[in-house]
Design a protein around this motif. Structure first.
Motif, short mmCIF file in Angstrom:
data_model
loop_
_atom_site.label_atom_id
_atom_site.label_comp_id
_atom_site.label_asym_id
_atom_site.label_seq_id
_atom_site.Cartn_x
_atom_site.Cartn_y
_atom_site.Cartn_z
N UNK A 108 33.89 54.71 13.05
CA UNK A 108 34.81 55.64 13.73
C UNK A 108 34.72 57.01 13.06
N UNK A 150 35.68 65.16 16.78
CA UNK A 150 36.85 64.37 17.17
C UNK A 150 37.02 64.33 18.71
N UNK A 156 34.05 56.67 24.13
CA UNK A 156 35.45 56.23 24.16
C UNK A 156 35.56 54.71 24.20
N UNK A 170 35.01 53.63 20.72
CA UNK A 170 36.20 53.97 19.92
C UNK A 170 37.30 52.95 20.16
N UNK A 171 37.48 52.55 21.42
CA UNK A 171 38.49 51.57 21.77
C UNK A 171 38.21 50.24 21.05
N UNK A 182 38.93 50.56 17.33
CA UNK A 182 40.37 50.52 17.04
C UNK A 182 40.86 49.07 17.13
N UNK A 238 42.98 55.46 13.93
CA UNK A 238 42.64 56.88 14.17
C UNK A 238 43.50 57.84 13.37
N UNK A 270 41.82 60.26 10.67
CA UNK A 270 41.82 61.71 10.90
C UNK A 270 42.70 62.44 9.89
#
Lengths: 317, 317
Positions: free
Chosen positions: B150, B159, B170, B173-174, B177, B183, B187
């Motif tokens: 990530x 980002x 995306x 990313x899902x 997670x 996230x 971040x």
């Protein structure tokens, strides 16, 4: 089928309302819902008591938003988007008389449930709820809807950085990109359309950062004179508090400034603490990580009051 | 099965190499791959010729990165991550002698294919390619792997803001997670761990922005003296060029500064133009929207050379 979807489908003439000082979530949700309802041949109007910031003008319907509604007009439904309380719509009491039903769609945990029907969920954004609603209405998401909802979601997740950014948010983002939302185009409009006034006021604010409470709290406070010198207006300062929060070790960040009418506006941001408690204590509101308040005193008095409140409430935050 | 997965599975002792001046993509990819290979009981070492910036120290394995490899050591495979050319690994010629096979995993369009096996795809990030590779290796993604990948992906998509942010990014990313990547935590470490030196040097750079070519190009240039005054080091200045690009209407942004050894380092960023052409012309490299170069002349000469090059090449960009 959900009651709200049913009521929306039964309504013909719909007034979509945004909150005062509209942000990307209320605007994107409104524009996205308007596009979807238009596909269902509804007669839709959008209303915001305040100006739509220029950075959102790229959204379909943003240029058609009305800032005044004639008192003789009648609507089948008023849909309030992203409004924790009816007070967030300054003309609400008048508008209520003109609309048969009030539908309240929001994601604020403290929503006052002022609607005849309330669709309130504690998720990332009102945009995410409108996405669900549009699915319930069985409207196929097109590029305009996708662009608007993507904008709503990134505004309230800090572009996928806040703790409300779930796996589901990314799944929805993926779907919206497939349906035509362009992340680069959207974020260029929202985040990369800064004016020199915005850059100047940020530089001024950064130069005035004060760090207190052993590095756990940072704030910057600007006088009306400093703001005028940078030629900055209110919408140029919306991301300064976020910037103050980027300091390492800072748990609570604040940005204070003198407003045109001599009051003090305070934006609060946190990494892991609950700044909503601070805002509430001072008479404001918002989310746990992002809240705000306007108070009526001098800038120095406001700083002192804020720091004292943070100190007193620290253990509860 | 893909050749690279096959060769990786056959190797026992593996050296994972990052590029010089490592960024989140090369570091995240390396840490993620290391975690995955450890699950396959491989004997893994990580190598970076330069220091790992503090903001990436939260990644598992980041603290175990070696900065020197003994010349007597032998490896079954060297995996180069995010290196467009073998020159991006300063000790490559020596290391090559110590490793049986070179596996080159990268997403730069101009990769020189220096490996015995090359896994090069023009997608968002090397992190996205390593995600595919780990799927091929049939390793289940755990929290450490998810966090590292990530981090890699957000670094090279700004980002989720650059044009390489696809629906697939995306979707990944899902998935990450769901597998444990947080996230907000990630971040906060990468984007919200700024030092006062970083804030001060940004404020200085913002105050010195010059806008040229009818608002299409903006740059800021800092002397060694200004940098020293803000007590800033190289890693404090990595995002200044991105910031200059946030100006409305600016298509190309540049940040120039004097380095410790008297050269001029230039970061180039663009919204829609190809700044790689500019960097190449001046002897550097990179991506279309993000490129860079170091040149040996005075700061004023560098500004003039840069602006002249942009002017001459404008129609091709």
């Amino acid at each position: 089928m959900n009651k709200i979807a049913e009521k929306t489908l039964k309504s013909k003439k719909i007034l979509i309302c945004m909150h005062v000082d509209p942000d990307g979530d209320t605007i994107g949700s409104a524009c996205g819902l308007a596009s979807a309802l238009k596909k269902l041949k509804k007669d839709v109007e959008l209303y915001s008591s305040s100006k739509i910031p220029d950075i959102y003008k790229f959204l379909n319907y943003a240029e058609k938003v009305k800032h005044k509604i004639e008192k003789t007009k009648k609507y089948d439904a008023l849909v309030a988007l992203d409004c924790a309380d009816s007070k967030r719509i300054p003309d609400f009491e008048q508008l209520k008389k003109q609309c048969k039903i009030i539908i309240n769609v929001d994601h604020h945990i403290d929503n006052s449930l002022f609607g005849d029907i309330n669709f309130v969920k504690n998720i990332s954004s009102t945009g995410e709820i409108v996405y669900e609603l549009i699915k319930m209405l069985k409207v196929e998401i097109n590029k305009d809807i996708a662009t608007a909802l993507f904008s709503a979601i990134i505004t309230d997740t800090g572009n996928f950085r806040y703790s409300n950014t779930s796996a589901k948010v990314f799944k929805i983002a993926s779907d919206l990109v497939e349906k035509g939302a362009n992340p680069h185009f959207i974020s260029t409009n929202i985040y990369e359309s800064k004016t020199m006034a915005e850059i100047n006021i940020l530089a001024t604010a950064l130069n005035k950062i004060k760090i207190v409470f052993n590095g756990k709290v940072a704030y910057s406070a600007l006088t009306k004179k400093e703001i005028d010198k940078a030629k900055a207006i209110e919408e140029n300062m919306s991301s300064i508090a976020d910037f103050v929060r980027t300091l390492k070790g800072v748990e609570i960040a604040a940005f204070l400034r003198e407003t045109n009418d001599g009051k003090i506006k305070i934006n609060l941001r946190s990494k892991n603490r609950n700044v909503r408690i601070i805002a509430k204590e001072l008479g404001g509101g918002g989310h746990t990580k992002s809240a705000g308040v306007i108070i009526n005193c001098s800038l120095n008095k406001a700083i002192n009051t804020l720091l004292k409140t943070i100190k007193n409430k620290w253990k509860q935050l």
